[in-house]
Design an enzyme around this catalytic site. Structure first.
Site, short mmCIF file in Angstrom:
data_model
loop_
_atom_site.label_atom_id
_atom_site.label_comp_id
_atom_site.label_asym_id
_atom_site.label_seq_id
_atom_site.Cartn_x
_atom_site.Cartn_y
_atom_site.Cartn_z
N TYR A 144 0.84 -1.21 0.00
CA TYR A 144 0.00 0.00 0.00
C TYR A 144 0.87 1.26 0.00
O TYR A 144 0.74 2.12 -0.87
CB TYR A 144 -0.91 -0.03 1.23
CG TYR A 144 -1.88 1.12 1.32
CD1 TYR A 144 -3.01 1.18 0.51
CD2 TYR A 144 -1.68 2.15 2.25
CE1 TYR A 144 -3.91 2.24 0.61
CE2 TYR A 144 -2.59 3.20 2.35
CZ TYR A 144 -3.70 3.24 1.53
OH TYR A 144 -4.59 4.29 1.63
N ASP A 145 1.80 1.33 0.98
CA ASP A 145 2.59 2.55 1.16
C ASP A 145 3.44 2.85 -0.09
O ASP A 145 3.45 3.96 -0.61
CB ASP A 145 3.55 2.41 2.35
CG ASP A 145 2.82 2.11 3.66
OD1 ASP A 145 1.60 1.94 3.62
OD2 ASP A 145 3.49 2.04 4.71
N GLY A 206 -2.03 1.67 23.75
CA GLY A 206 -3.11 2.63 23.48
C GLY A 206 -2.66 4.08 23.54
O GLY A 206 -3.46 5.00 23.40
N1 LIG Z 1 -10.38 6.61 4.39
C1 LIG Z 1 -9.18 6.99 4.74
O1 LIG Z 1 -8.97 7.29 5.92
C2 LIG Z 1 -8.08 7.13 3.72
C3 LIG Z 1 -6.83 7.57 4.18
C4 LIG Z 1 -5.81 7.71 3.25
C5 LIG Z 1 -6.02 7.46 1.91
N2 LIG Z 1 -7.25 7.04 1.51
C6 LIG Z 1 -7.41 6.75 0.07
O2 LIG Z 1 -8.68 7.17 -0.40
C7 LIG Z 1 -9.18 6.24 -1.36
C8 LIG Z 1 -10.56 5.76 -0.94
O3 LIG Z 1 -10.45 5.13 0.34
P1 LIG Z 1 -11.73 4.57 1.11
O4 LIG Z 1 -11.51 4.80 2.55
O5 LIG Z 1 -12.96 5.08 0.47
O6 LIG Z 1 -11.54 3.01 0.84
P2 LIG Z 1 -12.58 1.93 0.29
O7 LIG Z 1 -11.90 0.61 0.38
O8 LIG Z 1 -13.90 2.10 0.95
O9 LIG Z 1 -12.75 2.37 -1.24
C9 LIG Z 1 -11.89 1.97 -2.26
C10 LIG Z 1 -12.74 1.65 -3.47
O10 LIG Z 1 -11.89 1.26 -4.55
C11 LIG Z 1 -12.43 0.10 -5.16
N3 LIG Z 1 -11.34 -0.63 -5.81
C12 LIG Z 1 -10.30 -1.28 -5.22
N4 LIG Z 1 -9.49 -1.81 -6.15
C13 LIG Z 1 -10.03 -1.47 -7.36
C14 LIG Z 1 -9.65 -1.74 -8.69
N5 LIG Z 1 -8.56 -2.44 -9.00
N6 LIG Z 1 -10.45 -1.26 -9.70
C15 LIG Z 1 -11.57 -0.54 -9.41
N7 LIG Z 1 -11.97 -0.27 -8.16
C16 LIG Z 1 -11.20 -0.73 -7.15
C17 LIG Z 1 -13.08 -0.67 -4.02
O11 LIG Z 1 -14.02 -1.62 -4.43
C18 LIG Z 1 -13.71 0.48 -3.23
O12 LIG Z 1 -14.97 0.81 -3.71
C19 LIG Z 1 -8.15 5.12 -1.47
O13 LIG Z 1 -7.33 5.36 -2.59
C20 LIG Z 1 -7.34 5.25 -0.20
O14 LIG Z 1 -6.02 4.81 -0.36
C21 LIG Z 1 -8.27 6.86 2.38
#
Ligand SMILES: NC(=O)c1ccc[n+]([C@@H]2O[C@H](COP(=O)([O-])OP(=O)(O)OC[C@H]3O[C@@H](n4cnc5c(N)ncnc54)[C@H](O)[C@@H]3O)[C@@H](O)[C@H]2O)c1
Length: 313
Positions: A144-145, A206
């Site tokens: 991921y990172d 924690g």
């Molecule tokens: N929520 C947070 O706190 C947070 C923090 C940092 C970064 N992000 C980034 O924001 C974005 C959304 O995060 P989220 O919290 O909504 O996560 P989430 O897992 O709810 O949403 C991710 C979406 O991407 C879709 N997906 C995954 N792989 C895919 C692929 N190969 N093709 C098409 N769709 C695909 C999943 O089905 C899902 O609907 C991500 O890129 C995540 O890295 C979120």
């Protein structure tokens, strides 16, 4: 009215973004492979004349005509992104290449949902965008990172080489309704455990801290970034600088949910950062953005959502 593509549009943040863009009068194409996203998240938008849903995996090329692209596709919780780490890296890297290729062909402005994880286990606190991070390249979180770091590299190379209009934000922990109940992220974990009367699992002692941004504030930041002056490429941190220990969060959730769950302590997972807090000076200065929703207000609506989702009254 713009034609806007949202990848990962059926996920937690994506579904809120689709809703906001429809409310703002745009045409939205939501693309998702439903790995962690669900049709239920966007159920209320289905049938709307300016909303379209396409099942598609962003690791494959996509040929559509759009004015803007929000690239959010990627599982965000460790449980989900470690389930198939190779696919996670592919989603970040191949997904970025495919979406940048689409932006190049259509001359669309493109937004990348990057992450505070690019800072790894930071030695600088709070983290400004100028900090390059301390990331393990070969650990269980690296898919991921490092995938997200490579995606940022690709965005900036397309910007330098092909003059694309890019908008990169680094998202810090965000929470709110539509989070996946079993995604293992701390806010959803604590709420679900509290509502079910199960033990609240705290990793380590924690005392590690996190900052939590409510989803409405985050989506406002996304839209402001996308609509900002062309010269602003980012990366721009978006998050809530209010810092809480895991213990404080657990106790607040317990009292707000009226739960009698007990706290249990488990060993810290590998590479779990001890502290994470955004420096949002740049977002404040360039986007006039700062979070407005206090933790207790955000938790209130999130707990309400989970009560319904889990059918616990
Ligand atoms: N929520 C947070 O706190 C947070 C923090 C940092 C970064 N992000 C980034 O924001 C974005 C959304 O995060 P989220 O919290 O909504 O996560 P989430 O897992 O709810 O949403 C991710 C979406 O991407 C879709 N997906 C995954 N792989 C895919 C692929 N190969 N093709 C098409 N769709 C695909 C999943 O089905 C899902 O609907 C991500 O890129 C995540 O890295 C979120």
């Amino acid at each position: 009215m713009k034609r806007i593509l949202v990848t990962g549009g059926a996920g937690f943040l994506g579904s809120h973004l689709c809703e906001r863009l429809i409310t703002d009068g745009h045409e939205v194409l939501c693309v998702d492979n439903f790995f962690t996203g669900t049709r239920a998240n966007i159920g209320h938008l289905q049938g709307h004349k300016r909303f379209e849903l396409l099942r598609h995996d962003v690791t494959f090329p996509l040929y559509v005509e759009v004015d803007q692209i929000y690239n959010l596709a990627c599982p965000a919780s460790p449980i989900h992104y470690q389930h198939d780490p190779v696919q996670t890296t592919k989603t970040s890297v191949h997904g970025a290449i495919n979406m940048l290729g689409l932006a190049k062909r259509t001359k669309a402005r493109i937004f990348q949902a990057s992450t505070s994880e690019v800072y790894g286990d930071p030695e600088v606190h709070p983290q400004p965008e100028s900090y390059w991070g301390k990331v393990n390249p070969i650990g269980p979180r690296s898919c991921y990172d490092e995938g997200k770091r490579c995606a940022e590299t690709l965005f900036f190379d397309y910007w330098r080489q092909h003059k694309l209009q890019i908008k990169v934000v680094r998202i810090f922990n965000t929470y709110g309704p539509s989070m996946h109940p079993s995604d293992g992220r701390v806010v959803s974990n604590f709420i679900v455990q509290a509502l079910r009367g199960e033990d609240i699992t705290i990793y380590g002692d924690g005392q590690q801290t996190r900052s939590f941004c409510y989803v409405d504030d985050m989506i406002e930041g996304f839209v402001r970034m996308m609509e900002s002056e062309a010269e602003l490429t980012g990366p721009v941190n978006l998050g809530n600088p209010g810092e809480f220990t895991m213990l404080e969060l657990a106790e607040t959730v317990l009292s707000m949910a009226g739960s009698k769950s007990k706290l249990v302590f488990l060993p810290l997972p590998t590479d779990d950062p001890k502290q994470r807090q955004p420096d949002i000076s740049l977002a404040m200065e360039r986007l006039s953005w700062s979070p407005r929703v206090p933790l207790e207000d955000g938790l209130k609506s999130t707990i309400q959502y989970f009560r319904k989702a889990l059918a616990i009254c």
